[in-house]
Enzyme design. Structure first.
Site, PDB file in Angstrom:
ATOM      1  N   ILE A  58      28.860  34.429  35.241  1.00 46.57           N
ATOM      2  CA  ILE A  58      29.797  33.655  35.770  1.00 46.57           C
ATOM      3  C   ILE A  58      31.009  34.331  36.601  1.00 46.57           C
ATOM      4  CG2 ILE A  58      29.494  31.573  34.402  1.00 46.57           C
ATOM      5  CD1 ILE A  58      31.836  32.244  32.894  1.00 46.57           C
ATOM      6  N   GLY A  61      34.480  41.854  37.583  1.00 46.51           N
ATOM      7  CA  GLY A  61      35.664  42.427  38.095  1.00 46.51           C
ATOM      8  C   GLY A  61      35.894  43.921  37.655  1.00 46.51           C
ATOM      9  N   GLY A  62      36.962  44.326  37.895  1.00 50.53           N
ATOM     10  CA  GLY A  62      37.031  45.718  37.581  1.00 50.53           C
ATOM     11  C   GLY A  62      37.068  46.095  35.938  1.00 50.53           C
ATOM     12  N   MET A  63      37.369  45.029  35.180  1.00 48.76           N
ATOM     13  CA  MET A  63      37.184  45.329  33.565  1.00 48.76           C
ATOM     14  C   MET A  63      35.751  45.084  33.138  1.00 48.76           C
ATOM     15  SD  MET A  63      40.263  46.722  32.749  1.00 48.76           S
ATOM     16  CE  MET A  63      39.670  46.624  31.139  1.00 48.76           C
ATOM     17  N   VAL A  66      31.423  38.722  33.217  1.00 47.86           N
ATOM     18  CA  VAL A  66      31.701  37.571  32.182  1.00 47.86           C
ATOM     19  C   VAL A  66      30.561  36.603  32.283  1.00 47.86           C
ATOM     20  CG1 VAL A  66      33.384  35.616  31.779  1.00 47.86           C
ATOM     21  CG2 VAL A  66      34.351  37.329  32.831  1.00 47.86           C
ATOM     22  N   LYS A  87      33.093  38.145  27.740  1.00 49.78           N
ATOM     23  CA  LYS A  87      33.550  39.314  28.839  1.00 49.78           C
ATOM     24  C   LYS A  87      33.068  40.647  28.234  1.00 49.78           C
ATOM     25  CE  LYS A  87      36.924  40.699  32.014  1.00 49.78           C
ATOM     26  NZ  LYS A  87      38.377  40.362  32.721  1.00 49.78           N
ATOM     27  N   ASP A 184      48.226  42.996  34.342  1.00 50.79           N
ATOM     28  CA  ASP A 184      47.274  42.979  35.298  1.00 50.79           C
ATOM     29  C   ASP A 184      47.221  41.526  35.859  1.00 50.79           C
ATOM     30  OD1 ASP A 184      45.394  43.983  37.033  1.00 50.79           O
ATOM     31  OD2 ASP A 184      43.593  43.644  35.610  1.00 50.79           O
TER      32      ASP A 184
END
Length: 505
Positions: A58, A61-63, A66, A87, A184
């Site tokens: 869904i 991103g950078g981390m 998910v 995540k 962030d």
């Protein structure tokens, strides 16, 4: 693995949990699970910790990535919400052997953040090399998608942006009270649910702002800056200089996001804070934004920390919509302003009486008999009083002053803002009802104000009907009385009140 395979595995696990099959069947099912877990990179159908079945991606991103996942424990307990958001951190965050402990420590902090504008974090765990967070499942869209939609329109008006800005600010302010700085904060870490709720994400990887002297063992914490997890366009100057985390870092990021909502673009065209400072770049003014809100934004967007708004509470106080003539209800400023308004109304009444007297004198001199009537009409963008005489073709017209017209315009705008954010009849001295009545004190026949009162009464009636349907009769009566204070002769409210009172006889 396709959806059918996933369904089969889930069914087998659920069957094992509920029907307690034989140990041989348990072993066979366990083997199927292990085969999925060890089949390579995570994908739809993978199972983490023999508990979370990944259903779909869904977001990413950078981390990390998910997933929507089914929690088999919740499924066993027949919970209403069996899906969670999972995540999984990207591979580059798995190599540090201390990372798991650090992130786990920070997740414990995030679990303390029980706030309606912060996503709930349930757990933090690992399965092999996969490090993941378990969070509540949200339905809606990230704020980044919303901003993309409004960018082509040049942003949205302040009254529509305000509930989002306030929700974001309340989340950050609450976290700061817990000594946690987000570090962030950006549009993709904010979520707008289908019901309009604002949820801030990723506090689990935030920096701890303040360390107690009794917790020196926590000096080394996971810092997203050191791992390049910050987002450059929303990072304060001090974050690039690796300064100690400070709530003002989040104030800067919040101001950037708020500006994007209002203007449809980043205040510094997504340039790094150092570059913006180097070339002395100033955010372009936002058309239609009141001076109060613009000053609040520019204060929070200050590139140097010492010049920036000191806290989220100060940012809210500076940007929150307020009547231009009042401060906090109950203060001396309100009393003085109310007194000034009363004097102004008295001046208007005196002027009207003098005008009546003059007209009456003229009519008597002309031996014109009859009764003078007064009608309020809308004309030339303002309100005029028309005094008919025997000669209907030449009425006498007196316009409200430009100052009065401007005051009415500001009051109507403020009343709509109060209504949109839910300040209907409370707090006292700063709500839609109070503001519409201020309009009517100046112009008793103002059409928009009268329609506003009707709109408020209709809303209260709707709330009263809901309470009646739930058989909460005492609360319903209280709500009816609230509505009758707005419109004392509202038939439907009177009828509902009579219906409740009959049941008590």
């Amino acid at each position: 693995m396709n959806a059918d395979d996933l369904g089969n595995i889930t069914a087998r696990i659920n069957s094992r949990l509920t029907n307690r099959r034989s140990s041989d069947q348990d072993a066979a099912t366990s083997g199927a699970i292990q085969k999925v877990e060890n089949s390579g990179p995570l994908k739809v159908g993978s199972i983490l910790n023999r508990r979370f079945v990944l259903k779909e991606v869904i977001g990413s991103g950078g981390m990390g990535t998910v997933f929507r996942a089914t929690d088999l424990h919740r499924l066993e307990a027949q919970g209403q919400q069996t899906d969670v958001a999972l995540k999984v951190l990207n591979e580059e965050f798995r190599d540090d052997p201390e990372l798991f402990i650090m992130l786990q420590r920070e997740t414990k902090k995030s679990q303390m953040l029980a706030h309606p504008n912060i996503v709930s974090v349930y757990d933090f765990d690992r399965d092999g090399r996969n490090i993941f967070m378990v969070m509540e499942m949200l339905e809606g869209k990230p704020l980044s998608h919303y901003i993309q939609e409004i960018a082509r329109r040049g942003g949205i008006p302040f009254d529509k942006a305000w509930p989002i800005i306030e929700g974001m600010a309340l989340a950050l302010g609450y976290a700061h009270k817990k000594n946690i700085v987000h570090s962030d904060f950006k549009p993709s870490n904010i979520f707008i649910t289908y019901s309009g709720e604002v949820k801030v994400l990723d506090f689990g990887i935030a920096c701890a702002a303040v360390k107690s002297k009794h917790q020196s063992y926590e000096v080394t914490v996971f810092n997203p800056r050191n791992l390049e997890a910050l987002t450059p366009a929303y990072a304060s100057l001090e974050m690039f200089e690796n300064c100690v985390p400070d709530p003002r870092d989040d104030v800067y990021a919040l101001a950037c996001v708020s500006y994007e909502l209002l203007a449809g673009r980043h205040p510094f065209s997504k340039l790094l804070a150092q570059k913006a400072l180097e070339i002395n770049l100033q955010p372009p003014a936002i058309p239609g934004l009141k001076r109060r809100q613009w000053n609040a934004l520019t204060h929070a967007l200050a590139l140097r920390r010492e010049q920036r708004t000191t806290s989220i509470a100060q940012f809210l106080d500076e940007i929150r919509p307020k009547p231009a003539w009042s401060g906090v209800p109950g203060t001396a400023a309100v009393k003085a302003s109310t007194h000034a308004l009363a004097l102004k109304r008295n001046q208007i009444r005196v002027s009207v009486r003098q005008f009546f007297s003059e007209i009456k004198s003229r009519l008597l001199r002309l031996n014109i008999l009859g009764v003078v009537t007064v009608t309020a009409l809308i004309a030339a963008g303002g309100y005029v009083y028309i005094y008919p005489s025997m000669n209907a073709a030449s009425p006498v017209v007196v316009e409200l002053t430009s100052e009065q017209q401007l005051q009415i315009k500001d009051l109507l705008e403020l009343a709509q803002i109060h209504f949109d954010v839910g300040y209907i009849t409370e707090p006292q001295g700063s709500n839609a009802l109070w503001t519409y009545r201020r309009v009517l004190a100046i112009d008793p026949d103002n059409r928009e104000a009268l329609q506003g009162l009707e709109k408020i009464a209709d809303l209260i009636e709707e709330q009263a009907n809901e309470l009646f349907a739930q058989q909460k009769f005492e609360e319903c009566l209280a709500k009816i009385e609230e509505g009758l204070k707005v419109q004392p002769k509202k038939d439907r409210l009177l009828s509902l009140k009579e219906q409740i009172l009959k049941t008590r006889r």
